[in-house]
Scaffold this active site. Structure first.
Site, mmCIF file in Angstrom:
data_model
loop_
_atom_site.group_PDB
_atom_site.id
_atom_site.type_symbol
_atom_site.label_atom_id
_atom_site.label_comp_id
_atom_site.label_asym_id
_atom_site.label_seq_id
_atom_site.Cartn_x
_atom_site.Cartn_y
_atom_site.Cartn_z
ATOM 1 C CD GLU A 64 103.788 7.033 103.026
ATOM 2 O OE1 GLU A 64 103.067 6.067 104.008
ATOM 3 O OE2 GLU A 64 103.192 7.838 102.503
ATOM 4 C CG HIS B 248 105.031 -22.265 110.300
ATOM 5 N ND1 HIS B 248 104.036 -21.298 109.237
ATOM 6 C CD2 HIS B 248 104.029 -22.968 110.891
ATOM 7 C CE1 HIS B 248 102.461 -21.345 109.385
ATOM 8 N NE2 HIS B 248 102.509 -22.597 110.498
#
Ligand code: GLN
Ligand code: ZN
Length: 761
Positions: free
Chosen positions: A20, A698
């Site tokens: 959650e 990256h």
């Protein structure tokens, strides 16, 4: 001895039973919810966690172990230790500022991330400079304590100890950050006095750096620091937690501190228990971490009870506490959702909630008022694991025992192999290649997911992947790379893909563990002997090879990376598990070779992170790790070229092990560090070939030919040019084709230009 042993917990997972927290934070970042709804979800999670720990019978429940992102980042906020580049005028930190430290903003780059000791959890690295100042930037520990108190739960707030906080940080300009200790302590004092005023009885200071090698000047800081901290609130009891290993020579520090309790990690440090009870002053309680917080196996109650009873005999039941070995952050929350796991395996496991239940049960049993049937059930579960035929393969064990004694040398030394491979492969000077994966589009991910859910059949799926491979091969030929790859389109993850095909691995439905921020991983469980029932990559690799005359490199994940990124079995040494995996990989290597694959790469990006926390333990680890790696390719022909890949730039302390791995080619990440690493390799007299990363994968930036050429020239100046390969830093799966295609074109061109200039020189 009918007296209750106090139980406590060092920390509980905060992601929520169904992740959650991840959802709430990401929705907030996307601007689709507001601060109050995020804070509401966070509060619900904390309350749920406190209540469930109370229900599980834990006496001292932690608080401030919750975090919206990272507990070290939270400590940075508490201490108001904000790097100067953020230019924040107000001492108190807002929600967005907290996230900005972790994720960066247009104005200021994010703080670095690092692995939390030898776990797969990453923390946000504190930064220090000569000008660092501290102030109470956030009262989170106090607020969360009050929040729990409203529920009727008097928690034990957890703080990262000042010395660990400093040790984990990074100083600018070679400045000794421990000089800041004095100016940092008033913030700790303020938090402690507020906690005491609100009615806290206990506070936990985490000082895991005590299980590491410490310089003498740092060791000497512990006593005065804690003497000072305990003075603030004399009624407040302090528990000092060490975890992740033995404290060894630091035991004298631990037992000298003016604290009420100290915590020993019995999962890794049980051998020290006699020494601890011996050295423990009469005023100090001992917390025993008898349940392993780093793994998912049920605790064996018999030895745990022996330890507890030993401690009771020595120091008495009233001075004993029971806990997990470390925070439960590192394990999934509950087994309740794992109905799909095989029944036997399910019975062998314990996640966070089950571990707390074990602690409670052990406390009762040791206190003489326990339910003996619980002991019996534990025995049955453990016994069923011991005798399970599913986790043992006698034939494999027989073969392995014989094979273990044999040498892991290749037939000929590197020079000879180099000549033979050169003839066979016919590659140019400074050959170009990639690390394995190509971009994974949303469509590709959807196809893979649908196949997994059996929504598309294997014929359709294979066609799709083959199509992707064909496109990738065509593109690589067009770009002009020398050694091609199939692109790893069939892989969701480099460990999971192999784990799913090997025996001895299991996968949970919901076993998520926080990796960093909102990122969670679901580590595979290695529950039994690992072996390879069928080929894993041969189909895709040979298909790719059938499309081109250029060599296609086979792609495998090495044994150390497989165990590092999984939950490993605890009933045999990791070295044995690694060797079983190596044996399985070797079968794959030999089959690839038999099918005409001339270059095979075995990735070991996790080799370095497996290093023990103590330097004295490193040689033994590197020894078996190197042996397992080499075992993957013993018996291959000299002509078959073995590559490996590691994506980081800290090699100096392991360079001798890298040498011993004896891969024909190792590709590494060098673009960000501006080729710093080549010196390490040249100074160490590294003989084999090295693939240098000149494309920072990256970053979304497409490097220019000039920038890559410049990097490559540095390399050519430091290393013999006939030993250099040219490649990106790492796999390209997270990048987009629009970036990758031009970047690789530039990479090939940069190699070509340096090649030309070498020829004309
Ligand atoms: N072969 C893998 C890839 O290209 C290597 C990934 C890694 O090093 N982490 O994705
Ligand atoms: Zn990599």
């Amino acid at each position: 001895m009918k007296q209750k042993i106090l139980t406590h917990n060092l920390g509980f997972p905060r992601i929520g039973a169904n992740r959650e927290l991840k959802r709430a934070v990401e929705v907030y970042w996307a601007g689709r919810s507001d601060e109050s709804s995020l804070l509401h979800t966070a509060k619900q999670l904390r309350m749920e966690n406190w209540r469930s720990q109370a229900t599980l019978g834990i006496d001292l429940i932690p608080s401030n172990d919750f975090s919206l992102y990272d507990q070290v980042l939270d400590m940075t906020c508490i201490l108001g230790n904000f790097p100067e580049r953020f230019q924040w005028e107000f001492p108190t930190v807002s929600l967005d500022q907290r996230f900005r430290l972790a994720r960066g903003s247009k104005q200021a780059a994010a703080c670095e991330m690092k692995k939390w000791f030898d776990t797969n959890y990453h923390y946000i690295v504190p930064e220090f400079s000569r000008d660092s100042t501290f102030c109470v930037g956030d009262l989170k520990p106090v607020q969360e304590f009050e929040e729990a108190l409203e529920l009727g739960i008097r928690t034990k707030p957890v703080l990262i100890g000042p010395l660990t906080y400093l040790a984990l940080g990074k100083s600018k300009d070679n400045f000794d950050r421990f000089e800041l200790l004095e100016s940092m302590l008033p913030v700790y004092e303020e938090i402690l006095s507020q906690l005491a005023a609100k009615g806290a009885e206990w506070v936990q200071f985490d000082e895991p750096i005590l299980v590491q090698d410490l310089a003498q000047n740092i060791r000497e800081l512990f006593l005065p620091t804690y003497q000072r901290l305990v003075k603030v609130a004399p009624g407040l009891k302090v528990l000092l937690a060490t975890y992740f290993g033995e404290v060894r020579e630091n035991l004298e520090i631990v037992t000298s501190l003016p604290v009420q309790a100290v915590h020993l990690d019995c999962a890794r440090g049980a051998a020290e228990l006699p020494a601890w009870v011996e050295a423990l002053p009469a005023s100090m309680s001992l917390s025993l971490g008898v349940v392993n917080g780093r793994n998912i196996w049920k605790t064996d109650f018999a030895p745990a009870l022996d330890r507890i009873e030993f401690a009771v005999r020595k120091i008495g039941v009233e001075r004993l506490l029971l806990a997990p070995s470390c925070s439960l952050l590192h394990v999934p929350i509950s087994l309740r959702q794992e109905g799909k796991l095989a029944r036997d395996l399910h019975a062998w496991l314990a996640f966070a909630e089950e571990k707390l239940d074990e602690i409670h049960t052990l406390a009762d049993l040791a206190g003489g008022n326990g339910d003996l049937s619980a002991l019996h059930r534990n025995e049955i579960a453990l016994q069923s694991r011991k005798v399970s035929t599913r986790s043992r393969n006698e034939e494999l064990r027989g073969k392995l025992a014989k094979w273990q004694k044999s040498s892991v040398e290749r037939h000929s030394p590197f020079d000879v192999r180099k000549r033979l491979q050169g003839k066979k492969l016919g590659l140019p000077h400074l050959p170009t290649t990639t690390i394995g994966s190509f971009p994974q589009t949303p469509e590709l991910r959807a196809v893979r997911a649908n196949y997994k859910k059996s929504q598309i059949n294997s014929v359709v799926y294979e066609r799709y992947i083959e199509q992707e491979i064909a496109t990738a091969i065509a593109l690589q030929e067009q770009v002009g790379l020398d050694v091609l790859v199939h692109g790893e389109f069939e892989r969701n993850d480099m460990v999971e893909y192999f784990g799913e095909q090997l025996e001895g691995f299991a996968f949970t439905g919901n076993g998520w563990v926080q990796s960093y921020g909102t990122r969670c991983v679901k580590p595979p469980i290695i529950f039994g002997d690992v072996w390879r029932p069928h080929a894993m990559t041969v189909h895709w690799t040979t298909y790719a090879q059938s499309l081109t005359k250029l060599p296609v490199k086979g792609m495998l994940t090495g044994p150390i990376t497989m165990i590092q990124w999984s939950f490993v079995r605890d009933d045999q040494p990791r070295s044995e598990t690694a060797m079983q995996i190596a044996f399985a990989i070797r079968d794959e290597v030999l089959e690839l070779e038999k099918n005409g694959i001339k270059v095979i790469q075995i990735d070991e990006p996790a080799l370095r992170e497996g290093l023990p926390l103590r330097s004295a333990d490193a040689p033994a680890y590197l020894d078996w790790a190197v042996r397992a790696f080499r075992a993957c390719f013993t018996g291959v022909s000299d002509e078959t070229q073995i590559h490996t890949h590691m994506c980081y730039s800290e090699f100096p302390d392991i360079i001798h092990a890298i040498k011993a791995m004896d891969a024909d080619v190792i590709s590494i990440e060098t673009s960000r560090s501006e080729m710093e690493l080549v010196d390490t390799f040249s100074q160490a007299g590294y003989q084999n070939e090295v693939g240098l990363g000149i494309y920072d994968v990256h970053s979304p930036i497409i490097p220019t030919v000039e920038s890559m050429e410049r990097l490559l020239r540095k390399a050519v100046d430091a290393l013999p040019s006939d030993k250099i390969w040219v490649n990106p830093d790492c796999g390209l799966k997270t990048r987009r084709w629009e970036e990758v295609t031009p970047a690789l074109q530039n990479l090939v061109q940069a190699a070509q230009q340096v090649r030309n200039s070498l020829q004309s020189a």
